[in-house]
Structure formats: C-alpha cells, structure tokens
Design an enzyme around this catalytic site. Structure first.
Site, PDB file in Angstrom:
ATOM      1  N   ARG A  48      71.410  77.307 -29.812  1.00  0.00           N
ATOM      2  CA  ARG A  48      71.513  75.919 -30.269  1.00  0.00           C
ATOM      3  C   ARG A  48      72.364  75.049 -29.340  1.00  0.00           C
ATOM      4  O   ARG A  48      72.401  73.839 -29.490  1.00  0.00           O
ATOM      5  CB  ARG A  48      72.033  75.849 -31.711  1.00  0.00           C
ATOM      6  CG  ARG A  48      71.969  74.447 -32.302  1.00  0.00           C
ATOM      7  CD  ARG A  48      72.245  74.411 -33.787  1.00  0.00           C
ATOM      8  NE  ARG A  48      73.360  75.242 -34.174  1.00  0.00           N
ATOM      9  CZ  ARG A  48      74.642  74.913 -33.992  1.00  0.00           C
ATOM     10  NH1 ARG A  48      74.974  73.782 -33.427  1.00  0.00           N
ATOM     11  NH2 ARG A  48      75.593  75.743 -34.380  1.00  0.00           N
ATOM     12  N   TYR A 102      52.481  56.716 -30.756  1.00  0.00           N
ATOM     13  CA  TYR A 102      52.135  57.960 -31.438  1.00  0.00           C
ATOM     14  C   TYR A 102      52.516  57.822 -32.917  1.00  0.00           C
ATOM     15  O   TYR A 102      53.591  57.306 -33.244  1.00  0.00           O
ATOM     16  CB  TYR A 102      52.896  59.108 -30.795  1.00  0.00           C
ATOM     17  CG  TYR A 102      52.700  60.418 -31.510  1.00  0.00           C
ATOM     18  CD1 TYR A 102      51.482  61.083 -31.458  1.00  0.00           C
ATOM     19  CD2 TYR A 102      53.730  60.978 -32.254  1.00  0.00           C
ATOM     20  CE1 TYR A 102      51.297  62.271 -32.136  1.00  0.00           C
ATOM     21  CE2 TYR A 102      53.548  62.178 -32.932  1.00  0.00           C
ATOM     22  CZ  TYR A 102      52.327  62.815 -32.863  1.00  0.00           C
ATOM     23  OH  TYR A 102      52.143  63.994 -33.536  1.00  0.00           O
TER      24      TYR A 102
END
Ligand SMILES: *Cc1c(COP(=O)(O)O)cnc(C)c1O
Length: 391
Positions: A48, A102
């Site tokens: 992460r 989009y």
C-alpha cells in the site's frame, strides 16, 4: 552505458524489469511479499506504499513510456482518476472538466465532489475558449480527455496547457483511449497523465488497473493521498501488467491499422450514416489529431442509417462480441446509450451528441477481412428485417 532515450518497443520490453540475480531468468521475478525487513529505515516496503519491487519496476516502465519523471500504479483506472484529482483539490476549490468525459469520471464529479465542498464546471464545447471561459479565481485543475469516449472528439492539448499555465492551474488528461503508444501529453505541456491500464496497457481483457505519471513533485503529492486511500494494485497483477505492456507497442499499432481500415470501409458504406474516427480526413479535428498523436488509435464509433435496427445489428454480429470494456486484442462493440452512458440520461446524451443508434467499436487485432465479413452478414440480417416489417 548509452543514456539516450530508448525506442517504444525497447521500453515496452525492457525498461524497469527486475533483474533475477539468483537464477538469471529472462523475466522479472514476482515478489508477492507484503513484509520486508527494515534494512534501511528510509525504505519501508509495503504494497500500500506503492513500493514493492514489482510496483517500482513497472512504474519505471510507465514513466519512460510517457516521458515522465515518475509514476504510480493503482488498483483501477478510477482509483487513479479519483486519487489524482482529489490530491489537487480541497474544500472551496473549483475544477473545470471537459463535457465529454468517461462515464465514471462524470459520475465522480456529479455524485461526490459536492460533499467535499469542491465545485465544478463542465465546458460547453471543446475549443480552448470553452475551457478558458469556465476558469474562476478558485480553479485549481483543468481535466481533459482526448480522444474522448464515445465520439472520439479531439481536444487541443498544447492550447489547454498554455491557458492553464497562464492561470497557475494544474492540467490532467485521461489518456486511456490513445494509450502511451499514440499520444504523450507531457510533450504538449500537460501536467498529469492518467490511464485506465485495464484497457490498452492490459490489452487482453483480464487485468483491472490504473496508472498516473507526472513530475516527481506532483507524484509525491498524489502518493501522499494514495497511501491513505489505499488503492494499490496486487503484485501479481502488477507482474501480469508488466508482461502485457511488453507487447503493447505491437498490439496498438496493429489496432491502429485495423481501425483505420474499418473506419474507411464503414465511411463509404451505404448502410452507415456517420463514422467518428480521428484518422478520417472527414473528422473535424483530423489535422489537430495528426499534430498531437503518433497514431489515431483503435477506437471508433458509427451510426447505422435510421431505418436500420442498431440493436439487432449488434446481436447479429458473430465474431465481434458485445462487451462493456474495450481495447482488448479481440474486437468488441457496445451501445453507449444502453451501457457506458446510460446513467447520463437522454438530455445529457443529446447534449453530448450521443444518438441512441450509436455503436462504439473497439477494434482488435483480427484479420480485417474477417471483421468486414462479420459486419456484412449482420447488416444483411438487419436489412432483411426492414423489408419484412414494412409489409
Ligand atoms: C475504463 C476507463 C476508465 C476507468 O478505468 P477502470 O479501470 O474501469 O476503473 C477511465 N477512463 C477511460 C477513458 C476508460 O475507458
């Protein structure tokens, strides 16, 4: 060692690979570890934190492909889009967004920004003036997409970058439709370049990922938010994506050629009303596309003549499948009205010029003769339907 910038396919194949020091294998070994010893307190490796060996290696390849200083790889295209945008905005700020966007990015703006105190404006058109007129004192980001989905409109990157710099605004682009093979926005002054790696970078419809590239400084800022939001990509998928990108240059060039061929075939066809493809001289921004793109891409869209049933046409295709996603080696079609742009509603679709009969065509690497034969047999079925229903 020769430091000259390498060519496209050399970057795709080699840049950033992890050397296999133990067995001297030909490809990057995969490090699935989520835990690394504290050898050096400055480097705390953790998935992460976007800094495992495979993540770092792939980021070098992505940065090289886009002529950027640094990159980050995310768990999806939308994780890349949302993290990048939010890293540059806080409550009270404003963002100018291109109107034709989009669908997921449009939803991000209209469904999420308000609750963070972020205001936004969509442009009315795509000319540089249309962006300039929406700029406010508190505008921090201008966000564009070119070629756009689904009508393949072209936005002038250099002109937008110039307007933004004059006003101290950061520019971001969704470069997914072009891929790094066909367009490198940083060369035109755009600051942050975003990709849904689910599309051309993955290329085989089996990976969901996102990528962002920019300067070291901008990427540091995006990373600070990214590690808190936690949208990193698993190392196995990172490794698969590295493999996919090795052939991206070859795949996308084949898709460019096929799309040009299909656009020309459809443009001259009696059953087809309109073809939208930046590689056609009839495209209103063909000259601009030539100026800022290395290739015109594998995406196009078209409308059948109104009396022909577009949805029957799609169902009648055999080789070309109806599919939500795009950019795979296999050709696919979809109806934006029924799928990707359904949530916009009829009014907003009309405003963006998206007709109900519009068909978006993601052209793959199959032999163009086979694609044409498939379209011909589907059109034949649709034409015969017109004759029988009119009696
Ligand atoms: C698919 C896509 C996205 C979103 O990417 P995901 O990987 O699905 O999250 C963003 N922009 C464009 C242009 C896309 O085609």
């Amino acid at each position: 060692m020769n430091q000259k910038k390498k060519g496209l396919n050399t970057i795709c194949t080699h840049v950033g690979e992890v050397a296999d020091e133990v067995f001297k294998g030909a490809i990057s070994p995969l490090y699935m570890s989520t835990s690394y010893a504290f050898e050096d307190v400055d480097v705390k490796r953790y998935p992460r934190y976007f800094n495992t060996p495979n993540q770092e290696a792939l980021c070098k390849k992505l940065a090289a492909l886009e002529n950027a200083e640094a990159a980050l790889i995310f768990g999806s295209g939308m994780a890349a889009v949302s993290t990048s945008i939010m890293a540059f905005l806080k409550a009270g700020d404003h963002i100018v967004l291109q109107r034709t966007l989009y669908g997921g990015t449009y939803n991000l703006a209209t469904e999420e920004f308000e609750k963070y105190g972020i205001s936004y404006s969509f442009t009315d058109g795509l000319r540089p003036e249309d962006f300039e007129i929406k700029i406010q004192e508190k505008t921090k980001v201008i966000y564009i997409e070119t070629p756009s989905n689904p009508l393949l409109t072209i936005t002038d990157m250099a002109a937008i970058a110039k307007i933004a710099k004059k006003n101290g605004i950061v520019t971001m682009i969704d470069n997914t439709f072009a891929s790094p093979v066909n367009q490198n926005p940083i060369d035109f002054g755009i600051d942050v370049v975003i990709h849904s790696a689910t599309k051309y970078m993955g290329g085989h419809s089996d990976i969901c990922a996102g990528a962002v590239v920019s300067t070291q400084e901008n990427m540091e800022r995006i990373f600070q938010l990214a590690k808190n939001l936690g949208g990193s990509l698993s190392d196995y998928t990172v490794w698969l994506l590295e493999r996919s990108i090795k052939t991206m240059g070859l795949r996308v060039k084949a898709q460019n050629e096929n799309a040009q061929r299909m656009a020309e075939y459809l443009y001259g066809h009696d059953d087809i009303q309109n073809v939208y493809y930046p590689g056609l001289p009839s495209h209103p921004d063909h000259q601009l596309a030539k100026l800022q793109m290395h290739g015109f891409g594998g995406m196009l869209s078209f409308e059948l003549h109104e009396q022909l049933d577009a949805s029957l046409f799609q169902k009648s295709l055999q080789l070309i499948k109806s599919s939500m996603s795009l950019a795979g080696v296999e050709s696919t079609v979809l109806s934006p009205t029924q799928t990707s742009h359904a949530l916009l509603g009829p009014e907003e679709r009309a405003r963006q010029g998206i007709k109900d009969g519009l068909i978006r065509f993601s052209v793959g690497i199959e032999e163009p003769e086979d694609l044409i034969a498939d379209i011909e047999q589907a059109l034949e079925k649709v034409r015969s339907k017109v004759v029988t229903t009119s009696h």
